[in-house]
Structures are given as C-alpha cells and as structure tokens.
Design a protein around this motif. Structure first.
Motif, PDB file in Angstrom:
ATOM      1  N   PRO A  91      -6.163   6.754   0.787  1.00  0.00           N
ATOM      2  CA  PRO A  91      -5.199   5.693   1.107  1.00  0.00           C
ATOM      3  C   PRO A  91      -5.296   5.192   2.546  1.00  0.00           C
ATOM      4  CG  PRO A  91      -4.146   7.397  -0.206  1.00  0.00           C
ATOM      5  CD  PRO A  91      -5.526   7.893   0.114  1.00  0.00           C
ATOM      6  N   ASN A 119       0.819  -1.205   0.000  1.00  0.00           N
ATOM      7  CA  ASN A 119       0.000   0.000   0.000  1.00  0.00           C
ATOM      8  C   ASN A 119       0.858   1.261   0.000  1.00  0.00           C
ATOM      9  OD1 ASN A 119      -3.249  -0.094   0.705  1.00  0.00           O
ATOM     10  ND2 ASN A 119      -2.205  -2.023   1.046  1.00  0.00           N
ATOM     11  N   GLU A 159      -8.218   2.801   2.817  1.00  0.00           N
ATOM     12  CA  GLU A 159      -7.890   1.502   2.223  1.00  0.00           C
ATOM     13  C   GLU A 159      -6.995   0.699   3.159  1.00  0.00           C
ATOM     14  OE1 GLU A 159      -6.170   2.550  -1.527  1.00  0.00           O
ATOM     15  OE2 GLU A 159      -8.113   2.496  -2.559  1.00  0.00           O
ATOM     16  N   LEU A 160      -6.068   1.394   3.808  1.00  0.00           N
ATOM     17  CA  LEU A 160      -5.184   0.726   4.752  1.00  0.00           C
ATOM     18  C   LEU A 160      -5.983   0.171   5.927  1.00  0.00           C
ATOM     19  CD1 LEU A 160      -2.130   0.196   5.460  1.00  0.00           C
ATOM     20  CD2 LEU A 160      -2.277   2.237   6.882  1.00  0.00           C
TER      21      LEU A 160
END
Length: 227
Positions: free
Chosen positions: A203, A145, A206-207
C-alpha cells in the motif's frame, strides 16, 4: 470518578481509544464511563452528547499530522509528507472515514491542518480556487487509498470474529472472486499477465506512485500558466 476530576481532554483521549478498538458502533457514554471509572452522567457534563464527543474525537486526531517547515523543504516534499501523514492517521483511526459521512467534522485540529496545507499549495504557485482544488485532488486520492486498506483490515477482522480459519476464508473468497473475473475477457487477460509479474506493490508503494504522479501533474499544470 466525579465530574470535577474529569477533563474534556481526558474524555476525548479515552473516546479515541474506544473508537480505535470498537468503531463508531462501540462508542457509548456507558462504555466511556467504564473506561474512565466514572458515571456516564459525569461524562455528559463535559461533552454534552455522544455526537459532540465524536466531533471532538475526530478533530483531535488531526493534530497527529506533522506540519513540515516550508522554509526547509520544497512544496512537493511538504505535500508528500502531509499526504503520508494523513494516510497513516486514517489507518490508525479507521472510524474517521465513516464519521465523515454522518457528521460535520471541523474544529481547530482540522483547521490547523488545512491552514498549513493551503500554505503548501500557495508556495507552489496556486492561488484562490486553484489552490483549494489542488488540495482536494491530493486529499481525495489519499482518502481513497486509505479507505481501501482500512476496509480490507475491517473485513479480515470480521472474518476473525466469525470464527474458523481466517486464511482459509480469505483463500475461498479470492477463489470465488477470481472465478467471477474469469468470465470477462479483459480481466481474464489482465489476471493471466499478472501471474508472471512480481508481487503486487505494498500500500505505501501504491501511495508513493500515485502521489508522484499527481504532484508532477500539478507542477506541469503550473507550467502551462502565463507568468
């Protein structure tokens, strides 16, 4: 600055700053000496070589990751905190990932991190190779990621250096990528469906999703084992 007044710690901190700004390609003893107001030969006296300096700089940034107290938080909270700390650290120092592919990067900073992370997964109930495998599973996910986000930032930075309108270049590239994707039925249907949905997650969202999924899966794995 004469070599007697320089310290290795000072050199490493300055090297990290140089790497953050210029990347691995921009790291040189001459550049470093200029930033330190010192001769390159004085720098060599303390760190021996450019490769050795890169290893020292890489190890130093691992100390930025905070180690949660396992007596105060659950193992999943501790694992999440350390994973997010790793993610943020790599984004601050995107040169670390390419350095991993060319150098053996291990020192007290990395060992400090790994030792505490092992304690986290042992607290969960993993032992031996299983604890190591659990650590690697989360680490690989976080690294992937972070690499994606760092790569996009590097790509945009390169566009800015080439001149012109960055937003226009990004828009043109995305249009070309969309045109290519439209040739494939599943991608075409997926892209069409996404147009009606909410904006893509950030982001960090999503993490969070990935970490919850992986850690819940590891917890479930523990539940399948005989006591």
């Amino acid at each position: 600055m004469p070599r007697e007044t320089l310290t290795q710690d000072q050199i490493v901190r300055t090297a990290v700053e140089l790497l953050d700004n210029e990347g691995i390609e921009g790291l040189s003893m001459r550049q470093l000496g200029t930033r330190l107001n010192s001769a390159a030969t004085a720098v060599y006296w303390h760190v021996k070589s450019k490769d050795n300096l890169l290893v020292l700089a890489a190890d130093a940034v691992w100390a930025e990751i905070e180690l949660p107290d396992l007596e105060e938080v659950s193992w999943q909270s501790a694992a999440t905190a350390m994973a997010k700390g790793l993610f943020a650290m790599i984004l601050r120092h995107p040169w670390l990932v390419p350095a991993m592919s060319t150098h053996f990067l291990y020192g007290p900073g990395k060992a400090r991190h790994d030792d505490h992370l092992l304690a986290v997964y042992q607290a969960a109930g993993f032992t031996g190779r299983d604890a190591e495998q659990a650590m690697k599973t989360v680490f690989t996910f976080v690294l992937g990621n972070a690499l994606g986000v760092a790569s996009e930032a590097a790509w945009r930075a390169r566009l800015r250096r080439t001149g012109g309108d960055e937003q226009e270049q990004v828009r043109d590239m995305m249009e070309r990528a969309t045109e290519i994707a439209m040739r494939f039925p599943r991608l075409r249907a997926h892209n069409a469906a996404q147009q009606d949905d909410s904006p893509a997650p950030a982001p960090d969202q999503e993490l969070d999703f990935g970490l919850r999924t992986i850690l819940n899966g590891l917890q479930a794995e523990l539940g399948t084992r005989p006591s």
